[in-house]
Scaffold this active site. Structure first.
Site, PDB file in Angstrom:
ATOM      1  N   GLN A  71     110.919  72.152  23.287  1.00  0.00           N
ATOM      2  CA  GLN A  71     111.360  73.577  24.589  1.00  0.00           C
ATOM      3  C   GLN A  71     109.809  74.236  24.872  1.00  0.00           C
ATOM      4  OE1 GLN A  71     114.582  75.054  21.596  1.00  0.00           O
ATOM      5  NE2 GLN A  71     114.341  76.197  22.681  1.00  0.00           N
ATOM      6  N   HIS A  72     109.670  75.163  25.032  1.00  0.00           N
ATOM      7  CA  HIS A  72     108.183  75.614  25.419  1.00  0.00           C
ATOM      8  C   HIS A  72     107.029  75.147  26.475  1.00  0.00           C
ATOM      9  CE1 HIS A  72     111.035  77.390  22.341  1.00  0.00           C
ATOM     10  NE2 HIS A  72     110.656  76.239  21.177  1.00  0.00           N
ATOM     11  N   ASP A 233     115.870  71.129  24.342  1.00  0.00           N
ATOM     12  CA  ASP A 233     116.312  70.214  23.367  1.00  0.00           C
ATOM     13  C   ASP A 233     116.959  69.834  21.787  1.00  0.00           C
ATOM     14  OD1 ASP A 233     114.762  70.939  21.402  1.00  0.00           O
ATOM     15  OD2 ASP A 233     113.314  69.546  21.345  1.00  0.00           O
TER      16      ASP A 233
HETATM   17  O1  LIG Z   1     109.884  74.177  19.448  1.00  0.00           O
HETATM   18  C1  LIG Z   1     110.840  73.737  19.725  1.00  0.00           C
HETATM   19  C2  LIG Z   1     112.596  74.420  19.004  1.00  0.00           C
HETATM   20  O2  LIG Z   1     112.020  75.857  19.213  1.00  0.00           O
HETATM   21  C3  LIG Z   1     111.203  72.180  18.872  1.00  0.00           C
HETATM   22  O3  LIG Z   1     112.517  72.370  18.512  1.00  0.00           O
HETATM   23  C4  LIG Z   1     110.492  71.390  20.492  1.00  0.00           C
HETATM   24  O4  LIG Z   1     111.457  71.902  20.936  1.00  0.00           O
HETATM   25  C5  LIG Z   1     110.381  70.504  19.720  1.00  0.00           C
HETATM   26  O5  LIG Z   1     111.375  69.335  19.572  1.00  0.00           O
HETATM   27  P1  LIG Z   1     111.219  68.069  19.464  1.00  0.00           P
HETATM   28  O6  LIG Z   1     110.499  67.188  19.634  1.00  0.00           O
HETATM   29  O7  LIG Z   1     110.864  68.001  17.458  1.00  0.00           O
HETATM   30  O8  LIG Z   1     112.923  67.300  18.291  1.00  0.00           O
END
Ligand SMILES: O=C(CO)[C@@H](O)[C@H](O)COP(=O)(O)O
Ligand SMILES: Nc1ncnc2c1ncn2[C@@H]1O[C@H](COP(=O)(O)OP(=O)(O)O)[C@@H](O)[C@H]1O
Length: 466
Positions: A71-72, A233
């Protein structure tokens, strides 16, 4: 038996699963690594996706695909569809000051009212504000802002920079979904609309934002391959797990996350719980930490063991690690919001300074941050009956037993699998069949709650020094 594919373009790697659309059974899979670092050229994700698809045997016999992703991350595009600079990822903390500025200007309560979140360095809006101030020439060129899964979905459909893509740079063809849009801090999960004033406030001018697709709505088609809406994700994992009311998911990958699927939006004015949308049409209150699986990687490396060796060492220690406490803020921290913090190891005596106690302290410290996160989610009215433990580090036996000692609810470990990518496959099955597939997820291990209060008590004391 039609086949559908799901993708998890995560922080460390890209994973592709190809499954039977009727049963959800895994047929083939592939993966490829992503570059290290918190600023990454999106082209590396595209290359990794191609490698992972090839590793999964290609898509020739696949009817639909959908991409879930970290995300983000800020993917800034110019008028010609070129990526303007390396994407700043969710774990890049350079925009912490920008987050503080935005909160000062708008107010935390107003942010929560309008977007469900209070900005922290992870969220896209803060990265845009950082760009506006640190790289004004780049900011001026921004014609569209996308998230990692939006950009990959667009590329998969054939769009991209002129000369490098069959369909060219049609920015109006960018798409996203509610779950990922809700991590930008310029989108309202309750109305489903972008908050343009907050976008302009952050970036300094308006820009094209991806069209928000509904669950089960296709982004488009490439030949006979239908492309689903994709998701953030964590929302993808919720879909892949079939998480329902009473389930709380703890994911331990690069990030640590705690989240639940709720029928109503959550608005936490402290910002601890992000009031995200999910990928099925409801909501996904979530707490995220920056320090998760990599804490164990680092300590295992220090101790000269692999993951199994770390678990064996930790098993020779005891709850509380003989007083050794690791507050694991190696990369700063997001929850609590301490972007400049560093890790601390306390409680060391000659007796506690052993390899087993250090291994155990690493597992406990990493999980205590998530146990605090679970408390915050519960404080928002979520009532977990069980905890679903997923992500790379969930495979570790020391993590599983310690989780049962910390979280206060039974811990279920689903059969090892790529649940984010499976969520993408659920979306692909959904767009293909016109209804959400109901695939069964098996449980590999169930651990009864085994409270060991000493762990959290001594962690709380160590953390209060921050
Ligand atoms: O920033 C967040 C949720 O807000 C993280 O969960 C990212 O979405 C990254 O996910 P992973 O790569 O660790 O699964
Ligand atoms: N058995 C294990 N014990 C602890 N950590 C593990 C184990 N297996 C994998 N990991 C770690 O899990 C992380 C990858 O998990 P994953 O959920 O795929 O992360 P992401 O989705 O963020 O890329 C890596 O840091 C890896 O070293």
């Amino acid at each position: 038996m039609p086949l559908v594919a799901g993708v998890d373009s995560s922080t460390q790697s890209c994973k592709v699963v190809i499954v039977d659309a009727d049963s959800g059974a895994l047929v083939r899979s592939g993966r490829a690594t992503h570059p290290d670092g918190t600023a990454v050229p999106p082209a590396a994700w595209w290359d990794a996706l191609q490698t992972a698809i090839a590793g999964a045997g290609g898509l020739d016999d696949v009817a639909a695909i959908s991409v879930a992703g970290q995300q983000h991350g800020m993917v800034a595009l110019d008028e010609q569809g070129n990526v303007i600079r390396d994407a700043l990822l969710w774990n890049d903390t350079r925009s912490a000051g920008a987050a503080r500025q935005l909160i000062e200007e708008v107010g935390a309560a107003e942010y929560v009212r309008r977007t469900g979140v209070v900005p922290v360095a992870s969220f896209t809006a803060t990265k845009l504000r950082w760009l506006r101030d640190a790289e004004p020439d780049n900011a001026a060129r921004v014609a569209a802002v996308a998230l990692p899964h939006d950009w990959l979905t667009w590329r998969l459909r054939g769009f991209g920079p002129a000369g490098q893509s069959p369909l060219g740079p049609d920015l109006a063809e960018l798409t996203t979904d509610r779950s990922d849009a809700s991590g930008t801090a310029y989108f309202s999960p309750t109305t489903g609309d972008y908050d343009r004033e907050l976008l302009v406030r952050a970036l300094g001018h308006d820009a094209v934002l991806p069209r928000v697709l509904g669950p089960g709505e296709a982004a488009g088609q490439v030949g006979s391959l239908i492309v689903g809406p994709g998701a953030g994700d964590n929302a993808g994992a919720a879909l892949g797990l079939g998480a329902a009311e009473g389930d709380c998911v703890v994911s331990i990958g690069t990030s640590g996350t705690v989240f639940a699927v709720t029928p109503e939006p959550v608005r936490d004015a402290t910002g601890t719980v992000a009031g995200f949308a999910d990928a099925s049409g409801v909501f996904l209150p979530l707490v995220a930490t920056l320090n998760a699986a990599r804490v164990l990687d680092a300590i295992a490396g220090l101790l000269g063991v692999d993951h199994a060796g770390l678990a064996e060492l930790a098993a020779q220690s005891q709850p509380g690690a003989h007083g050794a406490v690791l507050v694991p803020y190696f990369e700063g921290e997001r929850t609590p919001n301490l972007p400049d913090a560093t890790a601390g190891l306390t409680g060391l005596t000659l007796a506690s300074t052993t390899r087993p106690h250090l291994a155990r302290a690493a597992v406990e410290g990493m999980l205590c941050g998530l146990a605090d996160g679970l408390d915050a989610v519960i404080a928002q009215g979520v009532q977990p009956r069980r905890l679903l433990l997923i992500g790379g580090a969930a495979l570790n036996p020391a993590v599983q037993t310690t989780a049962a000692q910390l979280f206060g609810v039974p811990v279920h470990v689903p059969t090892p699998g790529e649940y984010v990518a499976m969520g993408g496959a659920v979306q692909a099955g959904w767009v293909l069949a016109g209804r959400r597939p109901a695939w069964v997820v098996d449980t590999a291990a169930e651990l009864a709650a085994d409270p060991q209060p000493v762990i959290r008590e001594q962690y709380a004391r160590a953390r209060s020094a921050y």
